[in-house]
Design an enzyme around this catalytic site. Structure first.
Site, mmCIF file in Angstrom:
data_model
loop_
_atom_site.group_PDB
_atom_site.id
_atom_site.type_symbol
_atom_site.label_atom_id
_atom_site.label_comp_id
_atom_site.label_asym_id
_atom_site.label_seq_id
_atom_site.Cartn_x
_atom_site.Cartn_y
_atom_site.Cartn_z
ATOM 1 N N HIS A 19 -2.295 0.026 5.257
ATOM 2 C CA HIS A 19 -1.739 -1.345 5.662
ATOM 3 C C HIS A 19 -2.541 -2.360 4.954
ATOM 4 O O HIS A 19 -2.400 -2.590 3.635
ATOM 5 C CB HIS A 19 -1.675 -1.440 7.071
ATOM 6 N N HIS A 41 6.317 0.640 -1.347
ATOM 7 C CA HIS A 41 6.336 -0.055 -0.230
ATOM 8 C C HIS A 41 7.521 0.494 0.773
ATOM 9 O O HIS A 41 8.415 1.064 0.391
ATOM 10 C CB HIS A 41 6.822 -1.638 -0.391
ATOM 11 N N ASP A 99 -0.112 -6.482 -2.771
ATOM 12 C CA ASP A 99 -1.449 -6.172 -2.735
ATOM 13 C C ASP A 99 -1.910 -6.218 -4.060
ATOM 14 O O ASP A 99 -3.189 -6.197 -4.529
ATOM 15 C CB ASP A 99 -1.638 -4.957 -2.156
#
Lengths: 383, 383
Positions: free
Chosen positions: A224, A263, A320
């Protein structure tokens, strides 16, 4: 046990557990809205203070409302002395997310409204949490580097004050703008694991400090919040732009997971990644040698990954992947990436918690028992 | 938004999210098994140390295994100095569950194996957590009463040492036996909200300290762990046995919820409540005036509630209802009931976390968006 085996929804993938009007993700079109506003408009035109207001209240503030909200955030920046001591004691001894969770959990003891469970009190506690979680991050940064915490500057905005109290220097306009964009982009993302876990805690009618602490504890995981740290570590491990293709091909051949790609919801390009990629490209000219190099590596890695896994496997860059070089350029060290994620996401956590409590229902799914039954308890010396 | 509205599983009621071999609840027959053993046999013949071993390892220990496990628990009882300071600082200023969560969250900083994510290390951390959470409870009890914490006694079993370090006196055999039964009965209950939330935290590959802290934060809620405190407060509010029927009838007429009755899974008599009721009846003769009175009230309230809501509405007594007088008789104050619940349930949390990590999958359900889309961002002074 004559019962038929039920359908088991591993990871609850595809299972709806509530209605919400906080956030919509269209994972096929690659679009994201907070309270109905497209993320692109918010990231480029708004501030973290305004987005936090939007998430909590469900609409954009008027001038006076935003001024009041920003003043409240500024007034709440100081940490209780005992909370500061927890940060000083723990920093450098464990994961910064543990320090953050412990510090956040301690705050309730120093909130004179801790026992007031009205919606208005919970809105005020949300403001306290949004303000203080950012102060906790800069304090962790200072103590981890062996320095004392800085006093906040009440005349600065939320992001400017954060960078100032972290680095000890007045930040550049670019640093504020890019960090602001990251705070906005990370503020909310529907019922991701951290938000969902915060709602499970909230659903027992526990309190907002407990629920936010749960969010921090969940965000800590490498699947996460910690993905942006892992992505930067990979860019650094690649080392030079010309090593990019060899490194990625070897990693793919070895079936290694490439952090920053893929994702649960997005099956196309993450719209947040697109925004941050654009900012990264804009940075390239003025950036330090290291940032310039990491940016080149990131852009080459992205191109290769899209060729290999994009259309064919639905594995695309997520936010990210590009965050690391942007943060580094603002003077933020890698070990604070996930704490900053939490300090941004707290606005979304609080918005969801307040919404959920308006129509609360205990969240309690089932597990399917696969063991034996009616074993005989044998006294210990007869085993 | 042409998509059809999906099925929404409010509270995830009836939804299976994983397989497990830790615990089976038969809510229709009113039966409960830990790792295949009927709860009645464990509550009457086993110890909390042995049940913790059973939950973690999946089988009952042999003599030497239990001796080793009990020694490890005894060796881990002391709290790190900084954790003790957090308890001293916060006790009396906020809900004891906040103190417990903060103290538990701090422990990772003082665990030299914090970064070791192997199963063996996580088993050792589980032992530390099981041991130290009970020490945290007795410390909170001492500090809340304005006293210093007691040093643990390495020659005592887990429950005896707990009562000794809480009260400062060597406990009676009855107090140990009844508290032991409560620890065993509360050690595990499949994927209840606190366990489930701990698994959501664990599913991001966060760590066991974070996941257990999440469990504590979730257990804190009045719809979960705090129900036994609420049930005792009601018995006290009733005041005298002869006031029982009037109080309950008025509460029912006013549609008040009677704490300690009804359960998401049990649609019949909670088997744990049956065990504790029997112990409460046995206590009556020797109990103090207050406990005797509360017991009479509880038994009259139970009879009336079963008449009114049992067969007709499936609302039966649960374990929370009878726990209060049993705890009081062992010298445990009401504000520690929920912390004790957490200090018991940590064995179940750890068993589930270790099991879940063997086949981990990120827990991330969906919320159904009911808001508008594509609102236009209007500059603040034009709003």
């Amino acid at each position: 046990m004559a019962e038929a085996k039920p359908n088991i929804n591993l990871g609850l993938e595809g299972v709806y557990f509530t209605e919400s009007s906080v956030c919509k993700i269209d994972g096929i079109a690659g679009r994201l809205w907070y309270r109905g506003y497209p993320i692109e408009e918010l990231a480029d035109q708004s501030t973290f203070e305004e987005v936090s207001y939007l998430l909590l209240y469900g609409r954009l503030p008027k001038r006076k409302e935003l001024d009041d909200f920003s003043s409240q955030l500024a007034e709440e920046r100081a940490l209780p002395e005992k909370t500061a001591r927890i940060i000083a004691d723990m920093s450098g001894k464990t994961d910064p997310m543990h320090v953050m969770a412990t510090a956040a959990s301690s705050l309730s003891a120093y909130d004179r409204e801790a026992d007031d469970t009205t919606r208005d009190a919970n809105l005020r506690k949300s403001v306290r949490l949004i303000s203080k979680l950012t102060s906790i991050v800069s304090s962790i940064g200072r103590y981890s580097a062996g320095m004392e915490a800085m006093q906040p500057d009440g005349n600065m905005g939320h992001i400017e004050n954060f960078l100032y109290t972290l680095t000890g220097r007045r930040p550049s306009a670019d640093a504020v703008s890019n960090t602001q964009a990251m705070f906005i982009l990370q503020a909310e993302h529907s019922s991701n694991a951290s938000t969902f876990s915060a709602l499970v805690t909230a659903s027992t009618l526990s309190d907002i400090y407990s629920a936010v602490t749960t969010g921090i504890n969940t965000l800590k995981g490498p699947l996460h919040g910690e993905a942006d740290e892992a992505a930067l570590r990979m860019l650094r491990a690649i080392g030079t732009p010309d090593n990019t293709e060899r490194y990625i091909e070897e990693a793919l051949a070895g079936k290694q997971r490439i952090m920053g790609f893929g994702h649960r919801i997005y099956k196309t390009y993450d719209p947040r990644a697109r925004i941050i990629k654009r900012r990264l490209e804009a940075l390239q000219g003025s950036a330090s040698e290291e940032i310039g190099r990491l940016t080149q590596i990131a852009l080459r890695a992205e191109k290769l990954m899209i060729d290999r896994l994009g259309q064919s496997h639905g594995i695309w860059p997520n936010i990210d992947f590009f965050a690391g070089p942007v943060y580094l350029s603002a003077g933020i060290p890698v070990e604070l990436f996930t704490p900053i994620f939490a300090a941004s996401r707290v606005s979304g956590w609080c918005a969801h918690i307040l919404e959920y409590w308006q129509n609360n229902r205990l969240i309690r799914p089932l597990d399917y028992y696969t063991g034996t039954l009616d074993l005989k308890y044998v006294p210990i010396d007869a085993r």
